[in-house]
Design an enzyme around this catalytic site. Structure first.
Site, short mmCIF file in Angstrom:
data_model
loop_
_atom_site.label_atom_id
_atom_site.label_comp_id
_atom_site.label_asym_id
_atom_site.label_seq_id
_atom_site.Cartn_x
_atom_site.Cartn_y
_atom_site.Cartn_z
N ARG A 1 0.83 -1.21 0.00
CA ARG A 1 0.00 0.00 0.00
C ARG A 1 0.86 1.26 0.00
O ARG A 1 0.57 2.23 -0.72
CB ARG A 1 -0.93 0.00 1.22
CG ARG A 1 -1.79 1.25 1.35
CD ARG A 1 -2.76 1.11 2.50
NE ARG A 1 -3.55 2.33 2.67
CZ ARG A 1 -3.28 3.30 3.52
NH1 ARG A 1 -2.20 3.21 4.31
NH2 ARG A 1 -4.06 4.36 3.62
N SER B 1 -6.79 2.36 0.03
CA SER B 1 -6.92 1.98 1.44
C SER B 1 -6.80 0.46 1.59
O SER B 1 -6.87 -0.29 0.61
CB SER B 1 -8.26 2.45 2.00
OG SER B 1 -9.31 1.72 1.39
N SER C 1 -18.14 -5.55 5.05
CA SER C 1 -18.39 -4.57 6.11
C SER C 1 -17.12 -4.40 6.93
O SER C 1 -16.56 -5.37 7.43
CB SER C 1 -19.54 -5.05 7.01
OG SER C 1 -19.78 -4.13 8.06
N ASN C 2 -16.66 -3.15 7.07
CA ASN C 2 -15.37 -2.87 7.73
C ASN C 2 -15.60 -1.92 8.90
O ASN C 2 -16.07 -0.81 8.72
CB ASN C 2 -14.40 -2.26 6.72
CG ASN C 2 -12.98 -2.18 7.25
OD1 ASN C 2 -12.75 -2.20 8.46
ND2 ASN C 2 -12.02 -2.11 6.35
N GLY D 1 -11.85 -6.48 10.49
CA GLY D 1 -11.46 -5.82 11.72
C GLY D 1 -10.26 -4.91 11.54
O GLY D 1 -9.77 -4.69 10.44
N HIS E 1 -25.98 -21.32 5.57
CA HIS E 1 -25.69 -22.76 5.48
C HIS E 1 -26.55 -23.45 4.44
O HIS E 1 -26.27 -24.60 4.05
CB HIS E 1 -25.88 -23.42 6.84
CG HIS E 1 -24.86 -24.49 7.12
ND1 HIS E 1 -24.41 -25.37 6.17
CD2 HIS E 1 -24.18 -24.81 8.26
CE1 HIS E 1 -23.53 -26.20 6.69
NE2 HIS E 1 -23.36 -25.87 7.96
N ASP F 1 -21.50 -24.66 2.36
CA ASP F 1 -21.04 -25.59 3.38
C ASP F 1 -19.78 -25.05 4.05
O ASP F 1 -19.08 -24.20 3.50
CB ASP F 1 -20.76 -26.97 2.77
CG ASP F 1 -22.04 -27.63 2.26
OD1 ASP F 1 -23.10 -27.39 2.87
OD2 ASP F 1 -21.95 -28.36 1.26
#
Length: 548
Positions: free
Chosen positions: A366, A378, A469-470, A494, A521, A525
């Site tokens: 980066r 980013s 989603s961050n 995260g 599910h 799997d």
């Protein structure tokens, strides 16, 4: 000919809309293409333009109000055109049309029963309705009447005992006068807001008031507000004799007791102005420490002398304060988020797979990429690119469930969760696998900026096949997300954490990041999800492989 304009469906998931603001008012000229109103959907606030021209004759949904799709929004036609037939068949009552344009002189000649009842309510007469005494109460039963027709009623007097779904409670009067009529007899049950009683000056003719209330609904609901200030002095003239507290009991209304408890006021220090010195709501509200000195000192003088003879005891903390809550009306976006996520969580069997990724090489890559002029990438952009390439290798992750089949998407459209003031929106990067890192970065910044300004179009939030989603920028190291259906999976990213790691048998300082994959599910799997995370880990830990 007048045309009915209905609440439009401005997104694929929209079932109702809220009018944020009107840009035209009744009587304004409207041309084709003019913006009529701004409408808040479940995803954004959008401008709604007119496809017709004429004069705006009627507004069916006021600013701030919410209505289902296809509800009557407005009527456009020729100036002065009669639209009573359209209103009769729509959601607005026919009486609204003459109200909007009729002069004041004509308004007086209206003969509608509810309006007539409201204007002819005798002076000083107040309609008392069945109160809502608990949050779940829908109807109440009159257990007993403590006043009968003809009795004088002072503010704070107990009118009746009412049995709710939770308890039998005393119901006090907030008005003064004579009990002229009882609408619900002892033992009878009626819905909340039904006619309970009528209070007013003695001898007032109230013939027809009860009938008009029943026929027209709450035709007199607004009358008490106008009369309260006139009846207040009557309450002040109630007998001033203090209650006989020889048995140690302080006479106070239930509402007064509750307010006093909330404010930490001792009832023994308050002088009551109600019947027989009974403490009512206004006594508590008007009570100040300055009024406390004289009565309190006289009443507690013997007690003070007794206390002086006792050894000093530690002070006991008496909780005092005011209970404070705030109610925020749910926006259209918040309602849909609640509905969609609840459906997802309780229809799709979720499970989560977690993996830790080394970010040392990604940080170096980066830094090298961002050294190029006019380039800004980013870590989130790198994760999105890695997801797009991994999805091409594991198309079962890029799927959706249907009752009769599983749809495998061979195109990759990644939705990026963006937090906005009212909730969460998910703009979509179409054909993400074909985009470069710098293109992903530029697109994400553009979409996120317009999302926060509520300027995204519905087409820019549709068609995702996978979601990222961050929450790393908030310091969250690990979390699990709810799947954004119809997607089968969502990746939770995260924060990057510096910590001791083992490399080549040695403990060194390294940078790691936790990734959590929530899977449906029914379509994915455990082994399939694990293989996808292994591929994703390889791309992120060695960014150069994304160029292969």
């Amino acid at each position: 000919m007048a045309i009915k304009v209905t609440m439009p469906r401005l997104s694929d998931t929209m079932t109702e809309g809220t009018v944020a603001s009107w840009l035209k008012k009744v009587g304004d000229k409207v041309s084709e293409g003019d913006i009529l109103a701004e409408i808040e959907t479940d995803k954004a606030t959008m401008e709604f333009e007119s496809f017709n021209e004429g004069t705006l004759l009627h507004i069916g949904i006021q600013e701030g109000e919410t209505a289902p799709v296809d509800s009557l929004l407005a009527i456009i036609g020729k100036e002065g055109e009669d639209i009573s037939a359209l209103l009769a068949g729509g959601d607005a009552p026919a009486a609204e049309a003459p109200k909007a344009d009729a002069p004041a002189a004509e308004a007086k000649t209206e003969t509608a029963a509810p309006a007539k009842a409201a204007t002819e309510l005798p002076k000083g007469v107040i309609v008392v309705t069945m109160p809502r005494l608990s949050d779940t109460m829908t109807e109440g039963t009159v257990a007993s009447w403590l006043k009968k027709v003809g009795d004088n009623v002072a503010e704070g007097d107990i009118l009746a005992e009412i049995e709710t779904d939770k308890a039998t409670m005393e119901f006090e009067s907030f008005n003064a006068g004579t009990l002229l009529y009882i609408g619900i007899q002892e033992g009878s049950t009626a819905p909340v807001d039904s006619l309970l009683a009528i209070i007013g000056p003695a001898g007032t003719d109230i013939s027809g008031v009860a009938d008009n209330f029943t026929a027209g609904g709450a035709t007199t609901a607004s009358a008490p507000a106008a009369e309260e200030t006139k009846t207040a002095p009557v309450a002040e003239k109630a007998p001033e004799a203090l209650a006989d507290n020889s048995n140690g009991r302080v006479l106070a209304s239930p509402l007064a007791k509750k307010i006093a408890s909330d404010k930490g006021i001792q009832l023994s220090q308050v002088k009551g102005s109600g019947e027989n010195g009974r403490i009512v709501k206004s006594d508590i509200e008007n009570f100040t420490p300055s009024t406390q000195a004289a009565p309190a000192s006289n009443a507690s003088a013997p007690a003070a002398k007794a206390e002086e003879t006792k050894a000093a005891a530690p002070k006991v903390f008496v909780p005092a304060g005011e209970v404070f809550t705030e109610e925020i009306k749910n926006s259209q976006m918040r309602k849909i988020i609640a509905k969609r996520l609840a459906e997802s969580l309780f229809t799709a069997p979720h499970y989560n797979l977690v993996i830790e990724v080394s970010m040392d090489e990604a940080m170096q890559a980066r830094a090298a990429i961002n050294s190029v002029p006019d380039t800004k990438v980013s870590f989130n952009d790198m994760v999105i690119k890695a997801c797009a390439l991994a999805l091409k290798k594991h198309p079962k992750i890029n799927s959706q469930w249907k009752e009769d089949a599983i749809i495998i998407n061979h195109h990759v459209n990644i939705g990026v969760a963006v937090a906005v003031e009212d909730g969460l929106v998910v703009p979509v990067l179409k054909f993400t696998d074909a985009m470069s890192l710098s293109q992903i970065g530029g697109s994400v910044r553009d979409l996120a900026g317009r999302a926060k300004n509520k300027k995204l179009g519905p087409q820019e939030m549709e068609g995702s096949t996978f979601t990222v989603s961050n929450l790393g920028m908030f310091g969250i190291t690990e979390f699990n997300s709810i799947i954004n259906q119809p997607n089968s999976a969502i990746l939770s990213v995260g924060a990057i954490v510096e910590k001791p790691v083992v490399k080549n048998g040695q403990i060194v300082v390294g940078n790691t990041m936790m990734l959590s994959l929530a899977c449906d599910h029914r379509t994915i799997d455990g082994a399939t999800g694990a293989q996808f995370l292994q591929t994703l880990k390889q791309y992120i830990e060695s960014p150069v492989t994304m160029l292969a």
